[in-house]
Write a protein that holds these residues in place. Structure first.
Motif, PDB file in Angstrom:
ATOM      1  N   GLY A  62       0.621  -0.952  -0.013  1.00  0.00           N
ATOM      2  CA  GLY A  62       0.145   0.360  -0.418  1.00  0.00           C
ATOM      3  C   GLY A  62       1.402   0.817  -0.144  1.00  0.00           C
ATOM      4  N   LEU A 106       1.860  11.134  -6.697  1.00  0.00           N
ATOM      5  CA  LEU A 106       2.044  10.566  -7.446  1.00  0.00           C
ATOM      6  C   LEU A 106       1.748  10.887  -8.871  1.00  0.00           C
ATOM      7  CD1 LEU A 106      -0.256   7.442  -6.112  1.00  0.00           C
ATOM      8  CD2 LEU A 106       2.025   7.686  -5.123  1.00  0.00           C
ATOM      9  N   ASP A 159       9.617   5.355  -3.090  1.00  0.00           N
ATOM     10  CA  ASP A 159      10.413   4.748  -2.447  1.00  0.00           C
ATOM     11  C   ASP A 159      11.586   5.019  -3.129  1.00  0.00           C
ATOM     12  OD1 ASP A 159      12.361   3.001  -1.434  1.00  0.00           O
ATOM     13  OD2 ASP A 159      11.507   1.847  -0.920  1.00  0.00           O
ATOM     14  N   GLY A 202       6.310   7.453 -14.821  1.00  0.00           N
ATOM     15  CA  GLY A 202       4.737   6.410 -15.232  1.00  0.00           C
ATOM     16  C   GLY A 202       3.718   6.587 -14.861  1.00  0.00           C
TER      17      GLY A 202
HETATM   18  P1  ADP Z   1       8.180   4.296 -11.541  1.00  0.00           P
HETATM   19  O1  ADP Z   1       8.994   4.589 -12.386  1.00  0.00           O
HETATM   20  O2  ADP Z   1       8.998   4.769  -9.958  1.00  0.00           O
HETATM   21  O3  ADP Z   1       7.136   3.195 -11.016  1.00  0.00           O
HETATM   22  P2  ADP Z   1       5.432   5.619 -11.129  1.00  0.00           P
HETATM   23  O4  ADP Z   1       5.185   7.361 -11.852  1.00  0.00           O
HETATM   24  O5  ADP Z   1       4.702   4.716 -12.213  1.00  0.00           O
HETATM   25  O6  ADP Z   1       7.494   6.388 -11.349  1.00  0.00           O
HETATM   26  O7  ADP Z   1       5.408   5.686  -9.744  1.00  0.00           O
HETATM   27  C1  ADP Z   1       5.336   6.250  -8.845  1.00  0.00           C
HETATM   28  C2  ADP Z   1       5.889   5.844  -7.297  1.00  0.00           C
HETATM   29  O8  ADP Z   1       4.163   5.194  -7.021  1.00  0.00           O
HETATM   30  C3  ADP Z   1       6.582   4.310  -7.441  1.00  0.00           C
HETATM   31  O9  ADP Z   1       7.804   4.947  -7.221  1.00  0.00           O
HETATM   32  C4  ADP Z   1       6.621   3.722  -6.432  1.00  0.00           C
HETATM   33  O10 ADP Z   1       6.754   4.232  -5.090  1.00  0.00           O
HETATM   34  C5  ADP Z   1       4.430   4.054  -6.254  1.00  0.00           C
HETATM   35  N1  ADP Z   1       3.214   2.961  -6.349  1.00  0.00           N
HETATM   36  C6  ADP Z   1       2.968   3.382  -7.940  1.00  0.00           C
HETATM   37  N2  ADP Z   1       2.499   2.596  -7.628  1.00  0.00           N
HETATM   38  C7  ADP Z   1       2.653   1.484  -6.709  1.00  0.00           C
HETATM   39  C8  ADP Z   1       1.024   0.478  -6.449  1.00  0.00           C
HETATM   40  N3  ADP Z   1       0.258  -0.509  -6.720  1.00  0.00           N
HETATM   41  N4  ADP Z   1       1.599  -0.110  -4.661  1.00  0.00           N
HETATM   42  C9  ADP Z   1       2.026   0.554  -4.689  1.00  0.00           C
HETATM   43  N5  ADP Z   1       3.412   1.525  -4.902  1.00  0.00           N
HETATM   44  C10 ADP Z   1       3.375   2.967  -6.142  1.00  0.00           C
END
Ligand code: ADP
Length: 267
Positions: free
Chosen positions: A197, A206, A214, A227
């Protein structure tokens, strides 16, 4: 505020009137600050793997010149770093292309159900590798929306990939239909995982470029931090909505809703 003083001739030909213009620059300043931040972040993200590559090149030209096993190990790391830079540049290009098209409404009818199925199949190898089970839940018929198939495929891909990378043991991808009092009929895609979570303070951030909950875990997973920013901009173009629901220790659910195209052919 920006203050400008001008003279405005009167329609009846009488002497010019003095006009004071006040322009609120807060939004413009904020945009400019975001742009500067973005360039700084992107440069930093590219610089990190580049510095590592340079370090290894120097080592290979010097101390490790004749050390066969070390050479192999270093080359493998260099390859990973170069791949990371490639992914980052690809994501930066995707983001700028999507932003350029953001005000052009897509015109093709796309079945979101078929795209989701295609992506669930495409992600199967990654899921098997991670020991994650993915299942697709979709009702009868199609889920038509007006869209750009490549962009929507990318949206679904990003969400499933995140759920597999940061989630737990199972991922479910569900399609449904909903009627929103203000937005009318919607096609809804939910990607749920049973992972650790995300704590609430991170949720609103996000979709910011380079925002990661992290950083170490994102890097280790090969993430670029772009992303969800790409997903958000694509959905703006598609008049879609993105929302997150997450419970620490229980999992995350990401929901995309898009206006349903009226040409549905299901019962
Ligand atoms: P990344 O390339 O780091 O995956 P994103 O923009 O896709 O970048 O996501 C940003 C951040 O959101 C991720 O680094 C992760 O920490 C968090 N995150 C995204 N989806 C989830 C998920 N389903 N569960 C937990 N953390 C998530």
């Amino acid at each position: 505020f920006e203050v400008q003083i001008g003279a405005l001739p009167m329609p009846d030909g009488s002497g010019p009137n003095v006009v004071l213009f006040l322009r609120d620059l807060t939004a413009a300043r904020r945009l400019e600050a975001m742009r500067v931040d973005f360039v700084a972040n992107a440069s930093h993200e590219l610089r990190t793997p580049l510095a590592s590559l340079l370090g290894f090149i120097e080592t290979l030209q010097g101390p490790a010149r004749n050390d066969g096993p070390a050479r192999e190990r270093f080359l493998a790391i260099m390859r990973t770093q170069a791949q990371r830079m490639t992914r980052l540049i690809d994501d930066l290009l995707s983001l700028s292309r999507i932003e350029l098209r953001e005000h052009v409404a897509p015109t093709r009818i796309v079945d979101l159900g078929a795209l989701a199925r295609q992506m669930v199949d495409a992600q199967a190898p990654l899921a098997v590798e991670r020991g994650v089970a993915i299942r697709l839940e979709a009702g009868e018929g199609t889920y038509p929306v007006l869209g750009d198939p490549d962009e929507l495929l990318r949206v679904v891909e990003n969400l499933i990939e995140n759920a597999v990378k940061y989630g737990g043991r199972t991922v479910s991808v569900a399609l449904s239909r909903d009627t929103d009092p203000r937005r009318g009929r919607q096609v809804v895609l939910d990607v749920r995982d049973d992972g650790p979570g995300i704590s609430p303070e991170h949720i609103p951030r996000l979709t910011e470029r380079f925002y990661r909950v992290d950083v170490a875990s994102s890097r280790q997973q090969g993430g670029t931090g772009l992303g969800l920013a790409i997903v958000k901009h694509s959905l703006n173009r598609h008049r879609g909505r993105l929302s997150f629901e997450s419970v620490l220790g229980a999992g995350t659910s990401v929901r995309v809703s898009l206006p349903e195209h009226p040409g549905r052919d299901d019962p």
